[in-house]
Design a protein around this motif. Structure first.
Motif, PDB file in Angstrom:
ATOM      1  N   TRP A 122      29.153  39.282  49.078  1.00  0.00           N
ATOM      2  CA  TRP A 122      30.296  40.020  49.263  1.00  0.00           C
ATOM      3  C   TRP A 122      31.248  39.697  48.053  1.00  0.00           C
ATOM      4  CZ3 TRP A 122      32.232  44.097  50.905  1.00  0.00           C
ATOM      5  CH2 TRP A 122      33.763  44.474  50.814  1.00  0.00           C
ATOM      6  N   ASP A 123      31.420  38.299  47.852  1.00  0.00           N
ATOM      7  CA  ASP A 123      32.151  37.681  46.840  1.00  0.00           C
ATOM      8  C   ASP A 123      31.780  38.142  45.507  1.00  0.00           C
ATOM      9  OD1 ASP A 123      34.197  36.260  48.461  1.00  0.00           O
ATOM     10  OD2 ASP A 123      33.213  34.081  48.164  1.00  0.00           O
ATOM     11  N   ARG A 124      30.654  38.108  45.206  1.00  0.00           N
ATOM     12  CA  ARG A 124      30.064  38.475  43.926  1.00  0.00           C
ATOM     13  C   ARG A 124      30.381  40.082  43.792  1.00  0.00           C
ATOM     14  NH1 ARG A 124      24.456  38.257  40.863  1.00  0.00           N
ATOM     15  NH2 ARG A 124      25.622  38.792  38.777  1.00  0.00           N
ATOM     16  N   ILE A 125      30.201  40.999  44.880  1.00  0.00           N
ATOM     17  CA  ILE A 125      30.504  42.303  44.666  1.00  0.00           C
ATOM     18  C   ILE A 125      31.926  42.611  44.271  1.00  0.00           C
ATOM     19  CG2 ILE A 125      31.233  44.515  46.091  1.00  0.00           C
ATOM     20  CD1 ILE A 125      28.815  43.737  47.911  1.00  0.00           C
ATOM     21  N   MET A 126      32.991  41.620  44.712  1.00  0.00           N
ATOM     22  CA  MET A 126      34.297  41.826  44.346  1.00  0.00           C
ATOM     23  C   MET A 126      34.410  41.374  43.017  1.00  0.00           C
ATOM     24  SD  MET A 126      35.584  42.913  47.196  1.00  0.00           S
ATOM     25  CE  MET A 126      37.345  42.875  47.025  1.00  0.00           C
ATOM     26  N   THR A 127      33.868  40.018  42.655  1.00  0.00           N
ATOM     27  CA  THR A 127      34.208  39.878  41.244  1.00  0.00           C
ATOM     28  C   THR A 127      33.502  40.586  40.127  1.00  0.00           C
ATOM     29  OG1 THR A 127      32.235  38.230  41.313  1.00  0.00           O
ATOM     30  CG2 THR A 127      34.250  37.232  42.106  1.00  0.00           C
ATOM     31  N   THR A 128      32.329  41.297  40.541  1.00  0.00           N
ATOM     32  CA  THR A 128      31.693  42.364  39.759  1.00  0.00           C
ATOM     33  C   THR A 128      32.774  43.321  39.214  1.00  0.00           C
ATOM     34  OG1 THR A 128      29.765  41.422  40.346  1.00  0.00           O
ATOM     35  CG2 THR A 128      29.743  43.671  39.275  1.00  0.00           C
ATOM     36  N   GLN A 129      33.572  43.464  40.317  1.00  0.00           N
ATOM     37  CA  GLN A 129      34.552  44.926  40.144  1.00  0.00           C
ATOM     38  C   GLN A 129      36.013  44.179  39.588  1.00  0.00           C
ATOM     39  OE1 GLN A 129      33.474  48.091  43.020  1.00  0.00           O
ATOM     40  NE2 GLN A 129      33.399  46.136  44.174  1.00  0.00           N
ATOM     41  N   LEU A 130      35.896  43.135  39.286  1.00  0.00           N
ATOM     42  CA  LEU A 130      37.190  42.533  38.874  1.00  0.00           C
ATOM     43  C   LEU A 130      38.214  42.446  39.871  1.00  0.00           C
ATOM     44  CD1 LEU A 130      37.894  43.630  35.090  1.00  0.00           C
ATOM     45  CD2 LEU A 130      37.456  41.194  35.973  1.00  0.00           C
ATOM     46  N   GLN A 131      37.678  42.052  41.094  1.00  0.00           N
ATOM     47  CA  GLN A 131      38.799  41.882  42.274  1.00  0.00           C
ATOM     48  C   GLN A 131      38.736  40.530  42.648  1.00  0.00           C
ATOM     49  OE1 GLN A 131      40.572  44.176  43.499  1.00  0.00           O
ATOM     50  NE2 GLN A 131      40.023  45.688  41.901  1.00  0.00           N
ATOM     51  N   PRO A 132      40.003  39.958  43.384  1.00  0.00           N
ATOM     52  CA  PRO A 132      39.474  38.609  43.720  1.00  0.00           C
ATOM     53  C   PRO A 132      38.531  38.449  45.089  1.00  0.00           C
ATOM     54  CG  PRO A 132      41.607  39.485  44.588  1.00  0.00           C
ATOM     55  CD  PRO A 132      41.171  40.480  43.545  1.00  0.00           C
ATOM     56  N   GLN A 133      38.030  37.195  45.135  1.00  0.00           N
ATOM     57  CA  GLN A 133      36.941  36.990  45.887  1.00  0.00           C
ATOM     58  C   GLN A 133      37.455  36.597  47.106  1.00  0.00           C
ATOM     59  OE1 GLN A 133      34.397  33.544  45.398  1.00  0.00           O
ATOM     60  NE2 GLN A 133      35.835  32.667  43.947  1.00  0.00           N
ATOM     61  N   TRP A 134      36.981  36.653  48.439  1.00  0.00           N
ATOM     62  CA  TRP A 134      37.344  36.289  49.737  1.00  0.00           C
ATOM     63  C   TRP A 134      37.150  34.908  50.188  1.00  0.00           C
ATOM     64  CZ3 TRP A 134      37.252  40.610  53.834  1.00  0.00           C
ATOM     65  CH2 TRP A 134      37.761  41.973  53.434  1.00  0.00           C
ATOM     66  N   TYR A 135      35.906  34.403  49.951  1.00  0.00           N
ATOM     67  CA  TYR A 135      35.465  33.157  50.617  1.00  0.00           C
ATOM     68  C   TYR A 135      35.499  32.158  49.696  1.00  0.00           C
ATOM     69  CZ  TYR A 135      33.775  36.389  54.324  1.00  0.00           C
ATOM     70  OH  TYR A 135      33.551  37.318  55.313  1.00  0.00           O
ATOM     71  N   GLY A 136      35.605  32.152  48.412  1.00  0.00           N
ATOM     72  CA  GLY A 136      35.502  31.235  47.716  1.00  0.00           C
ATOM     73  C   GLY A 136      34.007  30.474  47.165  1.00  0.00           C
ATOM     74  N   THR A 137      33.138  31.526  47.078  1.00  0.00           N
ATOM     75  CA  THR A 137      31.739  30.955  46.674  1.00  0.00           C
ATOM     76  C   THR A 137      31.316  31.184  45.303  1.00  0.00           C
ATOM     77  OG1 THR A 137      30.923  33.179  47.165  1.00  0.00           O
ATOM     78  CG2 THR A 137      31.030  31.622  49.055  1.00  0.00           C
ATOM     79  N   GLN A 138      32.157  31.832  44.432  1.00  0.00           N
ATOM     80  CA  GLN A 138      31.859  31.936  43.025  1.00  0.00           C
ATOM     81  C   GLN A 138      32.550  31.446  42.111  1.00  0.00           C
ATOM     82  OE1 GLN A 138      29.192  34.608  42.699  1.00  0.00           O
ATOM     83  NE2 GLN A 138      29.046  33.864  44.738  1.00  0.00           N
ATOM     84  N   PHE A 139      31.953  30.691  41.238  1.00  0.00           N
ATOM     85  CA  PHE A 139      32.535  30.022  40.188  1.00  0.00           C
ATOM     86  C   PHE A 139      31.964  30.502  38.966  1.00  0.00           C
ATOM     87  CE2 PHE A 139      31.936  27.221  43.594  1.00  0.00           C
ATOM     88  CZ  PHE A 139      33.214  26.189  43.668  1.00  0.00           C
ATOM     89  N   HIS A 140      33.185  30.762  37.896  1.00  0.00           N
ATOM     90  CA  HIS A 140      32.744  31.451  36.757  1.00  0.00           C
ATOM     91  C   HIS A 140      33.062  30.393  35.648  1.00  0.00           C
ATOM     92  CE1 HIS A 140      32.534  35.926  37.641  1.00  0.00           C
ATOM     93  NE2 HIS A 140      32.151  35.113  38.856  1.00  0.00           N
ATOM     94  N   GLY A 141      32.329  30.718  34.344  1.00  0.00           N
ATOM     95  CA  GLY A 141      32.550  29.877  33.186  1.00  0.00           C
ATOM     96  C   GLY A 141      33.038  30.695  31.994  1.00  0.00           C
ATOM     97  N   SER A 142      33.563  29.952  31.113  1.00  0.00           N
ATOM     98  CA  SER A 142      34.033  30.448  29.689  1.00  0.00           C
ATOM     99  C   SER A 142      33.866  29.642  28.685  1.00  0.00           C
ATOM    100  CB  SER A 142      35.634  31.350  29.887  1.00  0.00           C
ATOM    101  OG  SER A 142      36.433  30.251  30.002  1.00  0.00           O
ATOM    102  N   ASP A 143      34.359  29.949  27.651  1.00  0.00           N
ATOM    103  CA  ASP A 143      34.417  28.806  26.541  1.00  0.00           C
ATOM    104  C   ASP A 143      35.322  27.574  26.730  1.00  0.00           C
ATOM    105  OD1 ASP A 143      32.653  30.211  24.949  1.00  0.00           O
ATOM    106  OD2 ASP A 143      33.962  31.257  23.792  1.00  0.00           O
ATOM    107  N   ASP A 144      36.418  27.910  27.673  1.00  0.00           N
ATOM    108  CA  ASP A 144      37.247  27.149  27.719  1.00  0.00           C
ATOM    109  C   ASP A 144      36.813  26.134  29.377  1.00  0.00           C
ATOM    110  OD1 ASP A 144      39.161  27.923  26.197  1.00  0.00           O
ATOM    111  OD2 ASP A 144      39.907  29.695  27.473  1.00  0.00           O
ATOM    112  N   GLY A 145      35.660  26.607  30.003  1.00  0.00           N
ATOM    113  CA  GLY A 145      35.223  25.513  30.791  1.00  0.00           C
ATOM    114  C   GLY A 145      34.842  26.385  32.231  1.00  0.00           C
ATOM    115  N   LEU A 146      34.509  25.815  33.519  1.00  0.00           N
ATOM    116  CA  LEU A 146      34.313  26.255  34.573  1.00  0.00           C
ATOM    117  C   LEU A 146      35.367  26.276  35.624  1.00  0.00           C
ATOM    118  CD1 LEU A 146      31.432  27.158  36.137  1.00  0.00           C
ATOM    119  CD2 LEU A 146      31.525  25.000  37.144  1.00  0.00           C
ATOM    120  N   PHE A 147      35.577  27.556  36.229  1.00  0.00           N
ATOM    121  CA  PHE A 147      36.706  27.486  37.298  1.00  0.00           C
ATOM    122  C   PHE A 147      36.088  28.535  38.477  1.00  0.00           C
ATOM    123  CE2 PHE A 147      36.547  31.042  34.326  1.00  0.00           C
ATOM    124  CZ  PHE A 147      36.947  32.206  35.247  1.00  0.00           C
ATOM    125  N   LEU A 148      36.901  28.333  39.413  1.00  0.00           N
ATOM    126  CA  LEU A 148      36.761  28.794  40.741  1.00  0.00           C
ATOM    127  C   LEU A 148      37.381  30.184  40.649  1.00  0.00           C
ATOM    128  CD1 LEU A 148      35.973  28.951  43.684  1.00  0.00           C
ATOM    129  CD2 LEU A 148      38.336  28.021  44.411  1.00  0.00           C
TER     130      LEU A 148
END
Length: 209
Positions: A122-148
């Motif tokens: 469910w969280d990944r469905i939300m993040t894939t659509q650029l919506q905030p996740q609900w449960y806090g299971t998804q961590f993303h990374g960028s050139d600036d580092g990892l973040f919740l």
């Protein structure tokens, strides 16, 4: 979602509501596909994602073939298939993961790992659509580092997270450093807001040839 996938998921639903004693033994090929999926991600700091993405696609294709053959009978079968699709390439894949994990939990409601995958998909469905996740299971990374990834205020509380096998929001935030270290990545000093993430996506789209 394409019609043939809806039909496959309907077949899974019909299997899920059948008497549990009729489900039979776990499918060994689905179990092997699940183990391969997990093993591919075991050494997070040294993953060749170009190889993993190619292997992931092959695993999803095989799971779809097994779905068409009616090979999924047990809670574990649905969970194994769901995890393969959780690592899919697009929103349709993640929706299938969510449906399959829900079916797995329907068959085995006391299995907390199945409930966890419901939340993660469910969280990944939300993040894939650029919506905030609900449960806090998804961590993303960028050139600036990892973040919740940003979490929706008030969507669920920590009691519901615990019921679903998910750490509290404070624990998830505290886990960022540990996860970053396992991946050999830095922690993003100032996690982005949803507005910043959407702006970054728009900027990336504007510069894509």
């Amino acid at each position: 979602m394409r019609t043939h996938l809806l039909i496959l998921l309907l077949s899974c639903l019909l299997a899920a509501i059948a008497p549990l004693q009729a489900q039979g033994a776990d499918n060994p090929e689905l179990a092997a596909l699940y183990r391969d999926d997990q093993q591919a991600r075991a050494d997070a700091a040294n993953i060749d994602w170009s190889v993993v993405f190619r292997e992931d696609a092959a695993r999803r294709a095989r799971v779809l073939a097994l779905m068409r053959e009616g090979a999924m009978r047990t809670a574990a079968d649905h969970h194994h298939a769901a995890m393969v699709f959780q690592h899919g390439a697009n929103l349709e894949d993640i929706r299938i993961a969510h449906a399959l994990s829900t079916l797995a939990s329907t068959l085995a409601p006391d299995e907390i790992s199945y409930r966890w995958l419901i939340t993660a998909s469910w969280d990944r469905i939300m993040t894939t659509q650029l919506q905030p996740q609900w449960y806090g299971t998804q961590f993303h990374g960028s050139d600036d580092g990892l973040f919740l990834y940003p979490v929706a205020d008030g969507a669920v509380d920590d009691a519901e997270r615990a019921r679903m096998g998910v750490p509290s929001l404070a624990e998830a935030q505290a886990n960022v450093a540990q996860m970053a270290a396992s991946m050999g990545a830095p922690v993003r000093a100032k996690p982005p807001t949803m507005e910043q993430l959407r702006a970054e996506r728009r900027a990336a789209g504007a510069t894509t040839p």
